[in-house]
Design a protein around this motif. Structure first.
Motif, PDB file in Angstrom:
ATOM      1  N   SER A  35       0.831  -1.206   0.000  1.00  0.00           N
ATOM      2  CA  SER A  35       0.000   0.000   0.000  1.00  0.00           C
ATOM      3  C   SER A  35       0.861   1.251   0.000  1.00  0.00           C
ATOM      4  O   SER A  35       1.927   1.301   0.629  1.00  0.00           O
ATOM      5  CB  SER A  35      -0.915   0.012   1.221  1.00  0.00           C
ATOM      6  N   THR A  36       0.383   2.274  -0.703  1.00  0.00           N
ATOM      7  CA  THR A  36       1.104   3.546  -0.743  1.00  0.00           C
ATOM      8  C   THR A  36       0.971   4.270   0.592  1.00  0.00           C
ATOM      9  O   THR A  36       0.072   3.987   1.398  1.00  0.00           O
ATOM     10  CB  THR A  36       0.551   4.453  -1.841  1.00  0.00           C
ATOM     11  N   LEU A  37       1.850   5.239   0.788  1.00  0.00           N
ATOM     12  CA  LEU A  37       1.797   6.030   2.009  1.00  0.00           C
ATOM     13  C   LEU A  37       0.493   6.831   2.071  1.00  0.00           C
ATOM     14  O   LEU A  37      -0.086   7.007   3.139  1.00  0.00           O
ATOM     15  CB  LEU A  37       3.002   6.969   2.080  1.00  0.00           C
ATOM     16  N   VAL A  51      -3.481  17.015   3.913  1.00  0.00           N
ATOM     17  CA  VAL A  51      -2.071  16.669   4.085  1.00  0.00           C
ATOM     18  C   VAL A  51      -1.207  17.549   3.208  1.00  0.00           C
ATOM     19  O   VAL A  51      -1.448  17.688   2.000  1.00  0.00           O
ATOM     20  CB  VAL A  51      -1.837  15.176   3.742  1.00  0.00           C
ATOM     21  N   GLY A  52      -0.188  18.142   3.810  1.00  0.00           N
ATOM     22  CA  GLY A  52       0.797  18.905   3.067  1.00  0.00           C
ATOM     23  C   GLY A  52       1.968  18.011   2.715  1.00  0.00           C
ATOM     24  O   GLY A  52       1.859  17.104   1.895  1.00  0.00           O
ATOM     25  N   ALA A  53       3.090  18.226   3.369  1.00  0.00           N
ATOM     26  CA  ALA A  53       4.275  17.417   3.096  1.00  0.00           C
ATOM     27  C   ALA A  53       4.221  16.103   3.864  1.00  0.00           C
ATOM     28  O   ALA A  53       3.778  16.049   5.012  1.00  0.00           O
ATOM     29  CB  ALA A  53       5.532  18.191   3.470  1.00  0.00           C
ATOM     30  N   LEU A  54       4.670  15.053   3.207  1.00  0.00           N
ATOM     31  CA  LEU A  54       4.918  13.766   3.855  1.00  0.00           C
ATOM     32  C   LEU A  54       6.431  13.579   3.908  1.00  0.00           C
ATOM     33  O   LEU A  54       7.090  13.519   2.870  1.00  0.00           O
ATOM     34  CB  LEU A  54       4.270  12.630   3.054  1.00  0.00           C
ATOM     35  N   VAL A  55       6.962  13.516   5.101  1.00  0.00           N
ATOM     36  CA  VAL A  55       8.411  13.467   5.289  1.00  0.00           C
ATOM     37  C   VAL A  55       8.795  12.096   5.842  1.00  0.00           C
ATOM     38  O   VAL A  55       8.306  11.683   6.895  1.00  0.00           O
ATOM     39  CB  VAL A  55       8.880  14.583   6.238  1.00  0.00           C
ATOM     40  N   VAL A  56       9.660  11.395   5.120  1.00  0.00           N
ATOM     41  CA  VAL A  56      10.114  10.064   5.512  1.00  0.00           C
ATOM     42  C   VAL A  56      11.615  10.124   5.766  1.00  0.00           C
ATOM     43  O   VAL A  56      12.394  10.439   4.861  1.00  0.00           O
ATOM     44  CB  VAL A  56       9.794   9.016   4.427  1.00  0.00           C
ATOM     45  N   VAL A  66       5.820   3.890  -1.208  1.00  0.00           N
ATOM     46  CA  VAL A  66       5.457   2.679  -0.468  1.00  0.00           C
ATOM     47  C   VAL A  66       6.397   2.562   0.734  1.00  0.00           C
ATOM     48  O   VAL A  66       7.613   2.376   0.562  1.00  0.00           O
ATOM     49  CB  VAL A  66       5.576   1.425  -1.362  1.00  0.00           C
ATOM     50  N   PRO A  67       5.879   2.700   1.939  1.00  0.00           N
ATOM     51  CA  PRO A  67       6.746   2.702   3.123  1.00  0.00           C
ATOM     52  C   PRO A  67       7.382   1.342   3.370  1.00  0.00           C
ATOM     53  O   PRO A  67       6.785   0.294   3.120  1.00  0.00           O
ATOM     54  CB  PRO A  67       5.798   3.101   4.252  1.00  0.00           C
ATOM     55  N   ALA A  68       8.623   1.397   3.887  1.00  0.00           N
ATOM     56  CA  ALA A  68       9.393   0.179   4.148  1.00  0.00           C
ATOM     57  C   ALA A  68       9.706   0.081   5.633  1.00  0.00           C
ATOM     58  O   ALA A  68       9.541   1.035   6.402  1.00  0.00           O
ATOM     59  CB  ALA A  68      10.677   0.188   3.318  1.00  0.00           C
ATOM     60  N   GLN A  69      10.187  -1.071   6.013  1.00  0.00           N
ATOM     61  CA  GLN A  69      10.478  -1.378   7.409  1.00  0.00           C
ATOM     62  C   GLN A  69      11.313  -0.285   8.079  1.00  0.00           C
ATOM     63  O   GLN A  69      12.352   0.139   7.562  1.00  0.00           O
ATOM     64  CB  GLN A  69      11.228  -2.715   7.504  1.00  0.00           C
ATOM     65  N   GLY A  70      10.839   0.166   9.229  1.00  0.00           N
ATOM     66  CA  GLY A  70      11.604   1.068  10.073  1.00  0.00           C
ATOM     67  C   GLY A  70      11.537   2.530   9.716  1.00  0.00           C
ATOM     68  O   GLY A  70      12.107   3.368  10.420  1.00  0.00           O
TER      69      GLY A  70
END
Length: 240
Positions: A35-37, A51-56, A66-70
């Motif tokens: 699943s996408t963020l 939602v504005g910025a998504l910061v990873v 697509v978020p990953a482990q950790g």
């Protein structure tokens, strides 16, 4: 399908959308690796319109990431003033926001409004067809993919609603230029041109009139004009 755990922090401005236990601090969240963020954020209850910025891990990513482990994710609110590219700034309001619609029109902001409940699919389709920003307190409506642009109305009070929308979108204000009933443009009119809409007292007391070019409704500085002037004055003082 591989499961992973990420850590999510939602900005305080968006806390009302998420479960109470996740409103403050960084919280672990299981993801499926597919699943996408954007989908993950929506699953928490936050409409992507907010939602504005998504910061990873310190870098900004798109909603398609697509978020990953950790990974550590920070969800920020929309920056203000919010710019809506690609079309003149125009609004569409759902059936529950009639007072806000009339006040935006009073200020000369192009505002379409459905006075009857035409259903979410029709509202979303009109937003897309006319390229209008859909304003609503219905989170489900704002999650529809077909809307062109949208925004959640945070308050239930008309004064606060108006301030929020003017602060968020900074529309050009041109008071007294639109019909509060249908959104049409107003034109100067003579007493004779609107005589069929005037009662005896109005005929004698007023000489300056305007008429809507769309629906023909007549306007003059009647009994409620002071209240309307106060709304306009506050908006111009703070947002003009």
């Amino acid at each position: 399908m591989n499961t992973a755990e990420i850590h999510v922090e939602v900005a305080p401005e968006l806390a009302l959308f998420v479960a109470h236990a996740r409103r403050v601090g960084v919280h672990p969240l299981a993801v499926d690796g597919v699943s996408t963020l954007g989908h993950v954020i929506e699953s928490l209850g936050v409409p992507l319109t907010e939602v504005g910025a998504l910061v990873v891990d310190g870098r900004e990513v798109p909603v398609a990431h697509v978020p990953a482990q950790g990974e550590r994710v920070t969800v920020r609110p929309v920056a203000r003033p919010q710019r809506v590219p690609g079309a003149p700034l125009r609004f569409l309001l759902d059936v529950h926001l009639g007072t806000l619609a009339r006040r935006l029109r009073l200020l000369g902001v192009d505002t379409a409004y459905e006075s009857t409940d035409i259903g979410d699919p029709a509202l979303a389709a009109r937003s897309a067809a006319e390229r209008r920003v859909l304003l609503s307190r219905d989170r489900g409506l704002l999650r529809r993919r077909e809307i062109w642009a949208g925004a959640y109305v945070y308050s239930t009070g008309p004064d606060e609603q108006l301030r929020d929308i003017l602060d968020r979108f900074a529309p050009e204000l041109r008071p007294w230029t639109r019909c509060t009933a249908c959104n049409g443009l107003l034109q100067e009119a003579t007493k004779e041109q609107v005589a069929d809409q005037l009662k005896g007292g109005t005929q004698k007391s007023y000489d300056v009139f305007a008429r809507c070019a769309e629906c023909g409704r007549a306007y003059w500085k009647g009994a409620h004009h002071q209240q309307l002037e106060a709304i306009v004055a506050r908006a111009l003082a703070e947002f003009a």
